[in-house]
Enzyme design. Structure first.
Site, PDB file in Angstrom:
ATOM      1  N   ARG A   8       0.805  -1.222   0.000  1.00  0.00           N
ATOM      2  CA  ARG A   8       0.000   0.000   0.000  1.00  0.00           C
ATOM      3  C   ARG A   8       0.840   1.275   0.000  1.00  0.00           C
ATOM      4  O   ARG A   8       0.326   2.362  -0.221  1.00  0.00           O
ATOM      5  CB  ARG A   8      -0.954  -0.026   1.206  1.00  0.00           C
ATOM      6  CG  ARG A   8      -2.053  -1.061   1.061  1.00  0.00           C
ATOM      7  CD  ARG A   8      -2.707  -1.430   2.395  1.00  0.00           C
ATOM      8  NE  ARG A   8      -1.907  -2.422   3.127  1.00  0.00           N
ATOM      9  CZ  ARG A   8      -2.306  -3.017   4.258  1.00  0.00           C
ATOM     10  NH1 ARG A   8      -3.481  -2.699   4.783  1.00  0.00           N
ATOM     11  NH2 ARG A   8      -1.554  -3.908   4.866  1.00  0.00           N
ATOM     12  N   GLN A  67      11.384 -15.646   6.376  1.00  0.00           N
ATOM     13  CA  GLN A  67      10.102 -16.085   5.809  1.00  0.00           C
ATOM     14  C   GLN A  67      10.213 -15.819   4.312  1.00  0.00           C
ATOM     15  O   GLN A  67       9.860 -14.748   3.823  1.00  0.00           O
ATOM     16  CB  GLN A  67       8.940 -15.291   6.431  1.00  0.00           C
ATOM     17  CG  GLN A  67       7.581 -15.745   5.947  1.00  0.00           C
ATOM     18  CD  GLN A  67       6.465 -14.737   6.261  1.00  0.00           C
ATOM     19  OE1 GLN A  67       6.721 -13.592   6.642  1.00  0.00           O
ATOM     20  NE2 GLN A  67       5.231 -15.160   6.096  1.00  0.00           N
ATOM     21  N   SER A  96       4.178  -6.146  15.846  1.00  0.00           N
ATOM     22  CA  SER A  96       4.103  -5.769  14.436  1.00  0.00           C
ATOM     23  C   SER A  96       5.257  -4.837  14.125  1.00  0.00           C
ATOM     24  O   SER A  96       5.390  -3.789  14.758  1.00  0.00           O
ATOM     25  CB  SER A  96       2.779  -5.043  14.153  1.00  0.00           C
ATOM     26  OG  SER A  96       1.878  -5.938  13.590  1.00  0.00           O
ATOM     27  N   GLU A 151     -11.094  -9.564   9.965  1.00  0.00           N
ATOM     28  CA  GLU A 151     -10.394  -8.558   9.169  1.00  0.00           C
ATOM     29  C   GLU A 151     -11.390  -7.687   8.419  1.00  0.00           C
ATOM     30  O   GLU A 151     -12.501  -8.122   8.104  1.00  0.00           O
ATOM     31  CB  GLU A 151      -9.447  -9.243   8.177  1.00  0.00           C
ATOM     32  CG  GLU A 151      -8.260  -9.923   8.832  1.00  0.00           C
ATOM     33  CD  GLU A 151      -7.424  -8.972   9.682  1.00  0.00           C
ATOM     34  OE1 GLU A 151      -6.873  -8.011   9.136  1.00  0.00           O
ATOM     35  OE2 GLU A 151      -7.331  -9.200  10.898  1.00  0.00           O
ATOM     36  N   ASN A 166      -7.953  -4.821  16.644  1.00  0.00           N
ATOM     37  CA  ASN A 166      -6.790  -5.637  16.990  1.00  0.00           C
ATOM     38  C   ASN A 166      -5.542  -4.852  16.623  1.00  0.00           C
ATOM     39  O   ASN A 166      -5.386  -4.408  15.487  1.00  0.00           O
ATOM     40  CB  ASN A 166      -6.865  -6.943  16.189  1.00  0.00           C
ATOM     41  CG  ASN A 166      -5.550  -7.688  16.194  1.00  0.00           C
ATOM     42  OD1 ASN A 166      -4.864  -7.738  17.206  1.00  0.00           O
ATOM     43  ND2 ASN A 166      -5.194  -8.269  15.054  1.00  0.00           N
ATOM     44  N   ARG A 330      30.985  20.177   6.221  1.00  0.00           N
ATOM     45  CA  ARG A 330      30.850  18.799   5.737  1.00  0.00           C
ATOM     46  C   ARG A 330      31.578  17.857   6.692  1.00  0.00           C
ATOM     47  O   ARG A 330      32.308  18.286   7.571  1.00  0.00           O
ATOM     48  CB  ARG A 330      31.360  18.741   4.302  1.00  0.00           C
ATOM     49  CG  ARG A 330      30.441  19.545   3.349  1.00  0.00           C
ATOM     50  CD  ARG A 330      31.111  19.887   2.055  1.00  0.00           C
ATOM     51  NE  ARG A 330      31.725  18.713   1.468  1.00  0.00           N
ATOM     52  CZ  ARG A 330      32.719  18.743   0.576  1.00  0.00           C
ATOM     53  NH1 ARG A 330      33.207  19.904   0.182  1.00  0.00           N
ATOM     54  NH2 ARG A 330      33.225  17.635   0.105  1.00  0.00           N
ATOM     55  N   LYS A 348      35.551  20.988   5.140  1.00  0.00           N
ATOM     56  CA  LYS A 348      35.490  19.537   5.009  1.00  0.00           C
ATOM     57  C   LYS A 348      36.748  18.953   5.612  1.00  0.00           C
ATOM     58  O   LYS A 348      37.843  19.362   5.241  1.00  0.00           O
ATOM     59  CB  LYS A 348      35.388  19.145   3.540  1.00  0.00           C
ATOM     60  CG  LYS A 348      35.150  17.670   3.326  1.00  0.00           C
ATOM     61  CD  LYS A 348      35.907  17.119   2.130  1.00  0.00           C
ATOM     62  CE  LYS A 348      37.381  16.923   2.434  1.00  0.00           C
ATOM     63  NZ  LYS A 348      38.135  16.308   1.338  1.00  0.00           N
TER      64      LYS A 348
HETATM   65  C1  UD1 Z   1      -2.711  -6.691  10.775  1.00  0.00           C
HETATM   66  C2  UD1 Z   1      -3.805  -7.563  11.392  1.00  0.00           C
HETATM   67  C3  UD1 Z   1      -4.988  -6.697  11.749  1.00  0.00           C
HETATM   68  C4  UD1 Z   1      -4.549  -5.575  12.672  1.00  0.00           C
HETATM   69  C5  UD1 Z   1      -3.389  -4.797  12.067  1.00  0.00           C
HETATM   70  C6  UD1 Z   1      -2.833  -3.836  13.082  1.00  0.00           C
HETATM   71  C7  UD1 Z   1      -3.565  -9.733  10.247  1.00  0.00           C
HETATM   72  C8  UD1 Z   1      -4.141 -10.668   9.253  1.00  0.00           C
HETATM   73  N1  UD1 Z   1      -4.200  -8.573  10.427  1.00  0.00           N
HETATM   74  O1  UD1 Z   1      -3.221  -6.173   9.550  1.00  0.00           O
HETATM   75  O2  UD1 Z   1      -5.986  -7.476  12.396  1.00  0.00           O
HETATM   76  O3  UD1 Z   1      -5.648  -4.740  12.936  1.00  0.00           O
HETATM   77  O4  UD1 Z   1      -2.325  -5.666  11.676  1.00  0.00           O
HETATM   78  O5  UD1 Z   1      -1.874  -2.993  12.531  1.00  0.00           O
HETATM   79  O6  UD1 Z   1      -2.576 -10.050  10.887  1.00  0.00           O
HETATM   80  N2  UD1 Z   1       4.160  -9.575   7.812  1.00  0.00           N
HETATM   81  C9  UD1 Z   1       5.072 -10.602   7.732  1.00  0.00           C
HETATM   82  N3  UD1 Z   1       4.851 -11.638   6.877  1.00  0.00           N
HETATM   83  C10 UD1 Z   1       3.731 -11.722   6.109  1.00  0.00           C
HETATM   84  C11 UD1 Z   1       2.789 -10.665   6.193  1.00  0.00           C
HETATM   85  C12 UD1 Z   1       3.022  -9.621   7.064  1.00  0.00           C
HETATM   86  O7  UD1 Z   1       6.093 -10.585   8.415  1.00  0.00           O
HETATM   87  O8  UD1 Z   1       3.604 -12.698   5.364  1.00  0.00           O
HETATM   88  C13 UD1 Z   1       4.454  -8.452   8.718  1.00  0.00           C
HETATM   89  C14 UD1 Z   1       4.431  -7.111   8.027  1.00  0.00           C
HETATM   90  O9  UD1 Z   1       5.733  -6.772   7.575  1.00  0.00           O
HETATM   91  C15 UD1 Z   1       3.962  -6.166   9.124  1.00  0.00           C
HETATM   92  C16 UD1 Z   1       3.121  -7.048  10.012  1.00  0.00           C
HETATM   93  O10 UD1 Z   1       3.430  -8.390   9.681  1.00  0.00           O
HETATM   94  O11 UD1 Z   1       5.054  -5.655   9.870  1.00  0.00           O
HETATM   95  C17 UD1 Z   1       1.621  -6.801   9.812  1.00  0.00           C
HETATM   96  O12 UD1 Z   1       1.288  -7.053   8.449  1.00  0.00           O
HETATM   97  P1  UD1 Z   1       0.326  -6.077   7.658  1.00  0.00           P
HETATM   98  O13 UD1 Z   1       0.221  -6.578   6.272  1.00  0.00           O
HETATM   99  O14 UD1 Z   1       0.709  -4.680   7.849  1.00  0.00           O
HETATM  100  O15 UD1 Z   1      -1.061  -6.376   8.409  1.00  0.00           O
HETATM  101  P2  UD1 Z   1      -2.312  -5.415   8.469  1.00  0.00           P
HETATM  102  O16 UD1 Z   1      -3.036  -5.464   7.189  1.00  0.00           O
HETATM  103  O17 UD1 Z   1      -1.931  -4.092   8.979  1.00  0.00           O
HETATM  104 CA    CA Z   2      -0.002  -3.010   9.306  1.00  0.00          CA
END
Ligand code: UD1
Ligand code: CA
Length: 465
Positions: A8, A67, A96, A151, A166, A330, A348
């Site tokens: 996004r 991953q 997160s 979600e 969440n 610098r 510098k």
């Molecule tokens: C997620 C939650 C949502 C919550 C929100 C809060 C899920 C399905 N949803 O959504 O309920 O309200 O966070 O901010 O979890 N990531 C990985 N591997 C993956 C996918 C994602 O490591 O395969 C990491 C991303 O880099 C990120 C974090 O997990 O740091 C969250 O992923 P993101 O895609 O941002 O989830 P949201 O759509 O925000």
């Molecule tokens: Ca997120």
């Protein structure tokens, strides 16, 4: 969790490496995690641009889990099994990597609540006025226990009205997580394994799933879009200003200043509007940083004045020095106590001794300048021959006349004088006067004769019939 791409954001750079408050989002999260557990117990899940992400936050001593394919937040945890399940952790806290405002206190509250509740899964929730985009917490008849997380894309109209979201921060019973995690499925609009589905999975297995609300909903905000990201940045910077104000620093119009998280400033220092203090900059007490100055990774002693429009990177300034206006320092510029650098002076990789002055229009590069030296306006150290850089040494008490060029390698001895407009190509011994310019010659009456000749020409032209 830091393996996602951040679709996004529409960016070539991985989401967790975007900066807020002057450093990568992920670096904030790791620094906070380190306040809760030692680095050796922190596992960073990387995937998209894994090497870049690892490099950016390596050095802190944390572990990394790859991953390779990013198939959702649930999948992110699945791949940690080998690295984590074998260890005898009771509790696993999941953070997160894209929510940098979380505090150590809140993580500890989450963890303590999880233990007190003897829960299998505890999620951190928050009430948001605008919950759009977040997973919603479904509680059974308003009870403490959580039934599921839905979600945004899967939520019914009724569920979308739920304001409790969440946050993406959880505490798990580690053994139970790995026991049940394989029950996650990809039957959802994204075709991903959602970690959020663990709430439903564990609830159905009659395990206890609970939620604890944050006291400050702002702490859990994520950064899925650029708009969200700049909001987080603004929050972090204002919070930083508040910390500095609290510590005795005056900041006028703080919302116009850009001050990075790791910057330190001493008491009674005044920061004027539109100042940027970046990276690991450290400023002493009683300084004044005037408007439009941008200072990065520099160390300033006490009582330093930085006048408007100064640019400074990787430099050190001694106590009581005066820099600017419009000085460009610098990397590697070191200025002694009480020294002055004035307008349109570029430096510098130099050392400028105690009390030395270069007040106007100079370029000083690769130079070692002693104490009490006066550098006249327009002095240039010629440090580069197109291939290599050479050093200029100016010893204590020397006086460099205006508009001099010092062609390096060259040394100006202690207490010597360089006459104005000299081009110095050879070393000058101590206490000498060096003149490196053509001797002035004067042609008496030259101008008068020229004027008279012109007047005569004009008279002849006008007298023609
Ligand atoms: C997620 C939650 C949502 C919550 C929100 C809060 C899920 C399905 N949803 O959504 O309920 O309200 O966070 O901010 O979890 N990531 C990985 N591997 C993956 C996918 C994602 O490591 O395969 C990491 C991303 O880099 C990120 C974090 O997990 O740091 C969250 O992923 P993101 O895609 O941002 O989830 P949201 O759509 O925000
Ligand atoms: Ca997120």
């Amino acid at each position: 969790m830091a393996a996602g791409k951040g679709t996004r954001l529409k960016s070539k750079h991985p989401k967790v490496l975007h900066e807020v408050g002057g450093k990568p989002i992920l670096a904030h999260v790791i620094a906070t995690a380190e306040k809760v557990v030692p680095a050796r117990d922190i596992f960073v899940i990387i995937g998209h641009e894994a090497e870049r992400v690892r490099e950016a936050v390596d050095g802190s001593g944390v572990n990394f889990v790859l991953q390779a394919e990013q198939r959702g937040t649930g999948h992110a945890l699945m791949v940690t099994r080998d690295a984590i399940a074998g260890k005898s952790y009771d509790q696993l806290i999941v953070l997160s990597g894209d929510a940098p405002l979380i505090t150590a206190e809140t993580i500890k509250r989450l963890s303590d609540f999880h233990i007190a509740q003897k829960a299998t899964m505890t999620l951190l929730s928050a009430d948001l006025d605008n919950p759009y985009g977040y997973g919603r917490v479904i509680r059974k008849g308003g009870k403490a226990e959580v039934q599921a997380i839905v979600e945004e894309k899967s939520a019914t109209q009724q569920q979308k009205k739920i304001r409790e979201i969440n946050s993406g921060f959880y505490a798990f019973d580690a053994a139970a997580l790995y026991e049940y995690i394989d029950q996650l499925s990809t039957a959802n609009p994204h075709g991903e394994y959602y970690l959020t589905d663990m709430a439903g999975v564990l609830h159905r297995a009659r395990k206890k799933v609970v939620a604890i609300k944050t006291t400050d909903a702002g702490e859990v905000l994520g950064s899925n879009t650029r708009a969200e990201m700049i909001m987080l940045d603004a929050r972090l910077r204002l919070a930083k200003c508040r910390v500095l104000l609290e510590a005795g620093v005056t900041i006028y119009f703080p919302h116009t200043c850009v001050i990075d998280s790791d910057v330190e400033v001493g008491a009674d220092t005044v920061i004027e509007p539109f100042v940027q203090l970046l990276g690991k900059t450290k400023i002493g007490e009683d300084c004044r940083i005037r408007s439009y100055s941008v200072i990065g990774n520099s160390v300033l002693g006490d009582g330093v004045t930085v006048r408007p429009g100064t640019l400074m990177e990787g430099s050190r300034i001694g106590a009581g020095a005066v820099i600017g206006p419009y000085t460009h320092m610098r990397p590697g510029s070191e200025v002694g106590e009480g020294a002055h650098l004035g307008n349109f002076v570029e430096t510098k990789k130099i050392k400028l001794g105690k009390g030395s002055k270069a007040n106007h229009l100079s370029y000083l590069g690769d130079a070692e300048i002693g104490e009490g030296v006066n550098i006249g306006a327009g002095t240039i150290t010629c440090n580069y021959d197109g291939m290599n850089k050479y050093k200029t040494v100016i010893e204590d008490g020397a006086f460099i006349g205006s508009d001099s060029t010092l062609v390096a390698p060259v040394k100006i001895g202690r207490g010597s004088y360089v006459a104005a407009a000299s081009c110095i190509t050879e070393d000058v011994p101590a206490d000498a006067l060096a003149l490196g310019r053509a001797r002035q010659s004067v042609k008496e009456g030259w101008a008068r004769e020229k004027r008279e000749a012109q007047r005569e020409k004009k008279r002849q032209r006008n007298s023609k019939p």
